[in-house]
Write an enzyme that holds these catalytic residues in place. Structure first.
Site, PDB file in Angstrom:
ATOM      1  N   ASP A 166      -3.912   2.154  -2.357  1.00 57.55           N
ATOM      2  CA  ASP A 166      -3.224   3.333  -2.886  1.00 57.55           C
ATOM      3  C   ASP A 166      -4.174   4.518  -2.809  1.00 57.55           C
ATOM      4  OD1 ASP A 166      -1.215   1.505  -3.537  1.00 57.55           O
ATOM      5  OD2 ASP A 166      -2.073   1.138  -5.508  1.00 57.55           O
ATOM      6  N   SER A 204       0.821  -1.202   0.000  1.00 56.55           N
ATOM      7  CA  SER A 204       0.000   0.000   0.000  1.00 56.55           C
ATOM      8  C   SER A 204       0.854   1.250   0.000  1.00 56.55           C
ATOM      9  CB  SER A 204      -0.923   0.025   1.229  1.00 56.55           C
ATOM     10  OG  SER A 204      -1.827  -1.052   1.213  1.00 56.55           O
ATOM     11  N   SER A 232      -3.281  -3.764  -2.987  1.00 54.64           N
ATOM     12  CA  SER A 232      -2.612  -2.523  -2.601  1.00 54.64           C
ATOM     13  C   SER A 232      -3.634  -1.432  -2.324  1.00 54.64           C
ATOM     14  CB  SER A 232      -1.666  -2.066  -3.721  1.00 54.64           C
ATOM     15  OG  SER A 232      -0.850  -1.003  -3.285  1.00 54.64           O
TER      16      SER A 232
END
Length: 352
Positions: free
Chosen positions: A280, A240, A278
């Site tokens: 983001d 992340s 992830s």
């Protein structure tokens, strides 16, 4: 011999063409403050390699003087608090807090306690407050199940916030983070934009980098002599990144949202493809206009930029540049770290 932590520019790697701010970090946006609390110690059953980072949009009362804000989700595999209301109202009214995944509740509680102490009217004679907390998973190096971070640690990070140049690398929330298989964490950068009337606008970025595997990192983009190629490439990894973007350009929350989207360009330049697992996420704010919690008038007036002016494109470019450079600074500044189970994550520059 211990290596000196260096910004990526000090290693001869120049990213982008827009001039940096004086310190090349988030605090170049006037009034912004950053503080850390780092925890690096053995526990009864494991090892605490983690921390908290606090970003304060200004030095006043954040609840009474809110800032224009937005968030942008690039890939939503993350656990945050407060972003639904940020996007609904276009405001932030608390410090922006960063930590590890399992410490979001404790950090949110600590921030709430701090804000309640600062504002006796919250939840009594006025409404409640929206706390903004973001996270990345530092479980490779940190015994994350132990949840060692306390509300007291959170308050300490807030009280540590200052306008001094930001400490980067394996500090605060970045202590246990890993980026492209190397030691990641906190990184920051800034740009200074000239307007044709002689004024300047600043764009600053702070990242908590914890994403990607070695196969994704574009070594040839940054290291022309190939000395930094690893002998073995691990498989690609999830992870992340939290990107905090700040500016003193007068933008509405909608305009700010457009600028925040361009942070994904900088993230992509470092090699990320926004993997399945992830988180983001971009959290962005502008300090140019504040919104009073209480006022007698039913009208609120503020100036914003014309979107057909060339400065908007410069803000877009700056957002991409500061994000890329902040990520590279997180790698450049982070030193090799030993965490739980004697796990070692090397600095990218151990290969030099």
């Amino acid at each position: 011999m211990e290596r000196k932590a260096l910004k990526i520019r000090e290693r001869g790697i120049i990213i982008g063409s827009i001039p940096t701010g004086e310190n090349n970090c988030l605090i170049d946006v006037p009034g912004v403050r950053v503080g850390h609390k780092t925890i690096d110690e053995k526990t009864e059953t494991g090892y605490a390699c983690t921390g908290v980072t606090a970003i304060l949009p200004h030095g006043g009362n954040l609840f009474k003087e809110k800032v224009v804000a937005t968030s942008y989700v690039i890939n939503g595999f993350g656990k945050t608090t407060g972003l639904v209301q940020v996007n609904e109202l276009g405001q932030i009214e608390s410090p922006i807090m960063l930590t590890n995944t399992f410490s979001v509740p404790a950090v949110t509680q600590g921030t709430l306690q701090y804000m309640l102490q600062e504002n006796k009217d919250i939840g009594d004679t006025t409404g409640t407050i929206n706390i903004v907390t973001g996270e990345c998973n530092d479980g490779l190096l940190n015994s994350i199940r132990e949840m060692v971070i306390t509300p007291k640690d959170t308050i300490e990070a807030i009280l540590n916030a200052s306008t001094n140049p930001v400490e980067e690398g394996a500090v605060g929330a970045g202590k246990g983070m890993v980026c492209f298989g190397y030691k990641g964490g906190i990184g920051t950068s800034s740009r200074k934009l000239s307007v044709n009337d002689g004024r300047f606008f600043h764009v600053g970025c702070l990242v908590l980098s914890n994403f990607g595997g070695k196969p994704e990192f574009p070594f040839n983009r940054y290291f022309k002599n190939n000395l930094h190629y690893p002998l073995e490439l691990d498989k690609a990894a999830d992870g992340s990144i939290i990107i905090v973007l700040a500016t003193d350009a007068p933008l509405s929350d909608r305009q700010l949202h457009r600028v925040a989207k361009r942070c994904g360009i900088g993230l992509g330049r470092t090699g990320s493809h926004y993997s399945h697992g992830s988180g983001d996420i971009v959290i962005a704010f502008s300090t140019a206009n504040t919104i009073k919690h209480k006022q007698s008038s039913y009208l609120h007036t503020m100036k914003t930029l014309r979107e057909d002016h060339s400065i908007m494109n410069e803000l877009f470019a700056a957002a991409a540049e500061v994000t890329e450079e902040a990520i590279m600074n997180s790698l450049s500044q982070a030193e090799t770290t030993v965490g739980r189970n004697e796990t070692v994550v090397h600095s990218l520059f151990d290969l030099a």
